[in-house]
Design a protein around this motif. Structure first.
Motif, PDB file in Angstrom:
ATOM      1  N   ALA A   9       2.662  10.560   3.100  1.00  0.00           N
ATOM      2  CA  ALA A   9       4.076  10.598   2.780  1.00  0.00           C
ATOM      3  C   ALA A   9       4.582   9.320   2.247  1.00  0.00           C
ATOM      4  CB  ALA A   9       5.255   9.876   4.097  1.00  0.00           C
ATOM      5  N   THR A  10       4.032   8.760   2.090  1.00  0.00           N
ATOM      6  CA  THR A  10       4.099   6.906   0.736  1.00  0.00           C
ATOM      7  C   THR A  10       3.465   7.245  -0.492  1.00  0.00           C
ATOM      8  OG1 THR A  10       3.071   5.819   2.389  1.00  0.00           O
ATOM      9  CG2 THR A  10       5.723   5.924   3.101  1.00  0.00           C
ATOM     10  N   ASN A  11       2.679   7.611  -0.464  1.00  0.00           N
ATOM     11  CA  ASN A  11       2.148   7.948  -1.973  1.00  0.00           C
ATOM     12  C   ASN A  11       1.809   8.927  -2.536  1.00  0.00           C
ATOM     13  OD1 ASN A  11       1.017   5.155  -2.529  1.00  0.00           O
ATOM     14  ND2 ASN A  11       0.773   5.347  -0.115  1.00  0.00           N
ATOM     15  N   PHE A  12       2.386  10.180  -1.512  1.00  0.00           N
ATOM     16  CA  PHE A  12       1.870  11.807  -1.990  1.00  0.00           C
ATOM     17  C   PHE A  12       2.963  12.635  -1.579  1.00  0.00           C
ATOM     18  CE2 PHE A  12      -2.152   9.066  -1.787  1.00  0.00           C
ATOM     19  CZ  PHE A  12      -3.090  10.009  -3.180  1.00  0.00           C
ATOM     20  N   GLY A  13       3.395  13.901  -2.659  1.00  0.00           N
ATOM     21  CA  GLY A  13       4.236  14.763  -1.997  1.00  0.00           C
ATOM     22  C   GLY A  13       5.643  14.797  -2.132  1.00  0.00           C
ATOM     23  N   PRO A  20       4.217   3.538 -11.192  1.00  0.00           N
ATOM     24  CA  PRO A  20       4.879   2.525 -11.766  1.00  0.00           C
ATOM     25  C   PRO A  20       5.714   2.112 -11.282  1.00  0.00           C
ATOM     26  CG  PRO A  20       5.312   5.018 -12.895  1.00  0.00           C
ATOM     27  CD  PRO A  20       4.900   5.067 -11.236  1.00  0.00           C
ATOM     28  N   ALA A  21       5.408   0.143 -11.445  1.00  0.00           N
ATOM     29  CA  ALA A  21       5.713  -0.657 -11.282  1.00  0.00           C
ATOM     30  C   ALA A  21       7.510  -0.488 -10.754  1.00  0.00           C
ATOM     31  CB  ALA A  21       5.587  -1.998 -11.816  1.00  0.00           C
ATOM     32  N   ALA A  22       7.659  -0.299 -12.480  1.00  0.00           N
ATOM     33  CA  ALA A  22       8.822   0.521 -12.928  1.00  0.00           C
ATOM     34  C   ALA A  22       9.787   1.097 -11.804  1.00  0.00           C
ATOM     35  CB  ALA A  22       9.267   0.723 -14.636  1.00  0.00           C
ATOM     36  N   LYS A  23       9.217   2.073 -11.120  1.00  0.00           N
ATOM     37  CA  LYS A  23       9.742   2.243  -9.939  1.00  0.00           C
ATOM     38  C   LYS A  23       9.777   2.324  -8.783  1.00  0.00           C
ATOM     39  CE  LYS A  23      11.331   6.548 -12.605  1.00  0.00           C
ATOM     40  NZ  LYS A  23      11.963   7.451 -12.986  1.00  0.00           N
ATOM     41  N   GLY A  24       9.282   0.915  -8.548  1.00  0.00           N
ATOM     42  CA  GLY A  24       9.420   0.258  -7.438  1.00  0.00           C
ATOM     43  C   GLY A  24       7.809   0.639  -7.039  1.00  0.00           C
ATOM     44  N   GLY A  25       6.267   0.796  -8.010  1.00  0.00           N
ATOM     45  CA  GLY A  25       5.621   1.088  -7.472  1.00  0.00           C
ATOM     46  C   GLY A  25       4.659  -0.013  -7.547  1.00  0.00           C
ATOM     47  N   GLN A  26       3.406   0.264  -6.926  1.00  0.00           N
ATOM     48  CA  GLN A  26       2.098  -0.922  -7.489  1.00  0.00           C
ATOM     49  C   GLN A  26       1.655  -1.185  -8.652  1.00  0.00           C
ATOM     50  OE1 GLN A  26       2.720  -2.713  -5.135  1.00  0.00           O
ATOM     51  NE2 GLN A  26       3.973  -1.677  -3.763  1.00  0.00           N
ATOM     52  N   GLY A  27       1.821   0.405  -9.327  1.00  0.00           N
ATOM     53  CA  GLY A  27       0.933   0.535 -10.371  1.00  0.00           C
ATOM     54  C   GLY A  27      -0.389   0.124 -10.812  1.00  0.00           C
ATOM     55  N   LEU A  28      -0.678   0.773  -9.636  1.00  0.00           N
ATOM     56  CA  LEU A  28      -2.172   1.144  -9.840  1.00  0.00           C
ATOM     57  C   LEU A  28      -2.758   2.565 -10.560  1.00  0.00           C
ATOM     58  CD1 LEU A  28      -3.202  -1.576  -6.588  1.00  0.00           C
ATOM     59  CD2 LEU A  28      -3.048  -2.370  -9.187  1.00  0.00           C
ATOM     60  N   SER A  29      -4.101   2.661 -10.005  1.00  0.00           N
ATOM     61  CA  SER A  29      -4.450   3.851 -10.243  1.00  0.00           C
ATOM     62  C   SER A  29      -4.296   5.148  -9.161  1.00  0.00           C
ATOM     63  CB  SER A  29      -5.635   3.979 -10.497  1.00  0.00           C
ATOM     64  OG  SER A  29      -7.094   3.762  -9.863  1.00  0.00           O
ATOM     65  N   LEU A  81       0.681  -0.688  -0.145  1.00  0.00           N
ATOM     66  CA  LEU A  81      -0.194  -0.097  -0.165  1.00  0.00           C
ATOM     67  C   LEU A  81       1.176   0.949  -0.027  1.00  0.00           C
ATOM     68  CD1 LEU A  81      -2.922  -0.796   2.668  1.00  0.00           C
ATOM     69  CD2 LEU A  81      -2.860  -1.227   0.053  1.00  0.00           C
ATOM     70  N   THR A  82       2.204   1.541  -0.400  1.00  0.00           N
ATOM     71  CA  THR A  82       3.002   2.241  -1.238  1.00  0.00           C
ATOM     72  C   THR A  82       3.369   2.201  -2.546  1.00  0.00           C
ATOM     73  OG1 THR A  82       4.998   1.210  -0.249  1.00  0.00           O
ATOM     74  CG2 THR A  82       4.275   2.203   1.289  1.00  0.00           C
ATOM     75  N   GLY A  83       3.335   3.561  -2.828  1.00  0.00           N
ATOM     76  CA  GLY A  83       3.018   3.532  -4.350  1.00  0.00           C
ATOM     77  C   GLY A  83       2.384   2.693  -4.971  1.00  0.00           C
ATOM     78  N   ILE A  84       1.010   3.244  -4.317  1.00  0.00           N
ATOM     79  CA  ILE A  84      -0.277   3.052  -5.338  1.00  0.00           C
ATOM     80  C   ILE A  84      -0.317   3.175  -6.502  1.00  0.00           C
ATOM     81  CG2 ILE A  84      -2.350   2.226  -5.235  1.00  0.00           C
ATOM     82  CD1 ILE A  84      -2.360   3.057  -1.642  1.00  0.00           C
TER      83      ILE A  84
END
Length: 373
Positions: free
Chosen positions: A89-93, A56-65, A50-53
């Motif tokens: 802090a882990t998804n915005f800003g 993009p997955a290529a950046k280490g996130g989850q690649g969702l919307s 639930l971080t980097g939701i």
């Protein structure tokens, strides 16, 4: 048009809400804890993807919307308001600024630990003599071989006393478009923090000083035309602000509704008084309208970013609806709400602060008028 979340989104909402309720079953926020960043919860979010939701997955996130990120942030903030800091802090800003413009080295050394809940990035933008406009930016950055040197001072940050890295907005030259941003770890020689101060909500901030702070050239995010190029990221950040305002308003409405049903005075329930019932109706109306604007801004994207007009409308509506609900709930609770131990203390002051932060409600009105004209 279907306004209901999909099965996958509902599962995300339920997981986020469950995690937050288990961590903090009471929505009250102890005054002494309001300034603490919830590190343990940030790591728990990472353990549950639930971080980097929507990074993009290529950046280490989850690649969702983007809407998925908004829904998770709202689910946490409605149940355990202070834990929303970890989702933000882990998804915005600042984390998005690094994800959008950082290279491979920044992705490995800064973004990855931040997504794991083990690093905390703060935006260092506002200066002692400045406000929302960056035209008078005084912080300077210049290249020195394969490094960049940063000099300046910043104020009014999020999590400044605990941040491990700062995205420092700096002027790279004399030209008007020479504004950019560079990441500075807080263990860099020449970096220092001023005394910890508190906002009205209890959140902490401090002065951040950069004196000949030298970092690798790969830590530069943007070197020119930074405001224009970063604006899509700022718009996403504003939706994070809006989502929390809206979620806090929803929590305030729920608490007020329960109190009116339970509290008896003068021989009857508060819920039997028409004047108070109308307050609930007005809160519901404003929150529903703001929620629809927020979701529209999150789904009507252009090149992956929300439209500026939709963003400003959503932030303005959510900021004002959230504060209105917190303010009215406080009135409904009376003296029982006007204490430091009441959750309304935290909801009221934070929703009031978000009407200033991230582009004030006046700035949003100007932006809306500019788009229309």
């Amino acid at each position: 048009m279907n306004f209901d979340p999909s099965e996958e989104q509902q599962a995300l909402i339920e997981m986020a809400a469950g995690l937050s309720r288990r961590r903090a079953p009471n929505p009250s926020v102890a005054p002494e804890r309001t300034g603490e960043f919830p590190w343990d919860f940030a790591r728990e979010l990472a353990d549950h993807d639930l971080t980097g939701i929507d990074i993009p997955a290529a950046k280490g996130g989850q690649g969702l919307s983007l809407l998925d990120s908004i829904l998770v942030l709202g689910a946490v903030a409605r149940n355990a308001p202070h834990l929303g800091d970890a989702v933000q802090a882990t998804n915005f800003g600042a984390i998005r600024q690094v994800a959008a413009f950082g290279g491979e080295r920044l992705a490995a050394e800064v973004l990855a630990p931040a997504l794991a809940g083990r690093a905390l990035i703060s935006v260092a933008m506002t200066e002692p003599d400045g406000g929302s406009a960056l035209a008078g930016l005084r912080t300077r950055a210049h290249r020195a071989g394969d490094t960049v040197v940063v000099d300046g001072s910043k104020v009014f940050n999020s999590h400044g006393p605990e941040a491990t890295h700062c995205v420092v907005w700096s002027r790279f030259g004399a030209a008007a478009d020479s504004i950019g941003a560079v990441v500075v770890p807080t263990d860099t020689a020449g970096f220092s923090r001023g005394a910890t101060e508190r906002y009205m909500s209890g959140e902490t901030h401090c002065t951040l000083s950069f004196e000949q702070c030298e970092v690798p050239a790969e830590y530069v995010l943007l070197e020119a035309d930074g405001m224009r190029r970063m604006m899509p990221i700022f718009n996403i950040e504003r939706l994070g602000n809006a989502a929390r305002s809206h979620a806090f308003g929803e929590l305030a409405l729920r608490l007020a509704t329960e109190h009116m049903q339970d509290r008896e005075t003068g021989g009857g329930r508060l819920a039997d008084h028409q004047g108070l019932r109308w307050k609930l109706a007005e809160m519901r109306l404003r929150l529903d309208a703001a929620g629809l604007l927020l979701h529209r801004a999150a789904v009507q994207l252009s090149d992956g970013a929300p439209e500026p007009l939709n963003t400003s409308l959503a932030k303005l509506a959510a900021n004002e609806a959230g504060f209105h609900a917190a303010n009215e709930a406080l009135q409904i609770f009376g003296g029982y709400g006007f204490t430091e131990d009441s959750p309304l203390n935290y909801l009221f002051t934070r929703t009031r602060g978000w009407m200033i932060a991230g582009g004030s409600v006046e700035v949003q009105r100007n932006r809306i008028a500019s788009e229309l004209l």
